[in-house]
Motif scaffolding. Structure first.
Motif, short mmCIF file in Angstrom:
data_model
loop_
_atom_site.label_atom_id
_atom_site.label_comp_id
_atom_site.label_asym_id
_atom_site.label_seq_id
_atom_site.Cartn_x
_atom_site.Cartn_y
_atom_site.Cartn_z
N TYR A 118 -39.79 -44.88 105.20
CA TYR A 118 -41.23 -44.62 105.18
C TYR A 118 -41.53 -43.19 105.64
N ARG A 119 -40.93 -42.79 106.77
CA ARG A 119 -41.16 -41.43 107.29
C ARG A 119 -40.64 -40.37 106.31
N HIS A 120 -39.48 -40.63 105.72
CA HIS A 120 -38.91 -39.68 104.75
C HIS A 120 -39.80 -39.56 103.51
N THR A 121 -40.31 -40.68 103.06
CA THR A 121 -41.19 -40.67 101.88
C THR A 121 -42.49 -39.93 102.18
N ILE A 122 -43.05 -40.10 103.37
CA ILE A 122 -44.25 -39.36 103.76
C ILE A 122 -43.99 -37.86 103.68
N LYS A 123 -42.85 -37.44 104.21
CA LYS A 123 -42.50 -36.02 104.19
C LYS A 123 -42.39 -35.51 102.76
N LEU A 124 -41.72 -36.29 101.90
CA LEU A 124 -41.56 -35.88 100.50
C LEU A 124 -42.90 -35.85 99.77
N LEU A 125 -43.77 -36.81 100.06
CA LEU A 125 -45.09 -36.83 99.43
C LEU A 125 -45.91 -35.61 99.86
#
Length: 128
Positions: A85-92
């Protein structure tokens, strides 16, 4: 490709949160199943012999280990889903999101191995 508007960006973030919540529910469900396996095994070990006169309770602790394995798998599912979730937020935020199934594959294979172990144990225990 046209730039994303605020609504599309918000939908991506909310979708990421829904995915996290789904994985949290999955992790909790796995942990509950593991807890039940451990508690049932301990319950059988504590029953007096007169209640089990016609049946033979397994003398191994395999069910306890399998239940603990499921508890660990559930906890790992929760941890990995949060990290994802945290990684996806960063990528988004960076506009570089790439879909990946690595975490899903890992958890699926781990649950598959535990499931096959439980099935094998039940088959072996029923033949005794």
């Amino acid at each position: 490709m046209s730039p994303k508007n605020d609504q599309e960006i918000m939908n991506e973030y909310l979708s990421n949160e829904r995915t996290l919540l789904a994985w949290l529910r999955t992790g909790i469900g796995i942990m509950v199943f593991g807890f039940v396996a451990v508690k049932f095994s301990l319950f059988l070990q504590q029953l007096p012999v007169e209640y089990l006169a016609e049946t033979v309770a397994p003398q191994t602790n395999f069910t306890i280990y399998l239940g603990i394995g499921l508890l660990i798998t559930g906890a790992l599912t929760i941890l990995l889903s949060y990290l994802r979730y945290r990684h996806t937020i960063k990528l988004l935020k960076d506009g570089k999101y790439q879909y990946s199934t690595a975490t899903l594959t890992f958890i699926t294979m781990l649950l598959f191995v535990l499931s096959i172990s439980l099935i094998a144990y039940l088959i072996i225990a029923s033949n005794k």
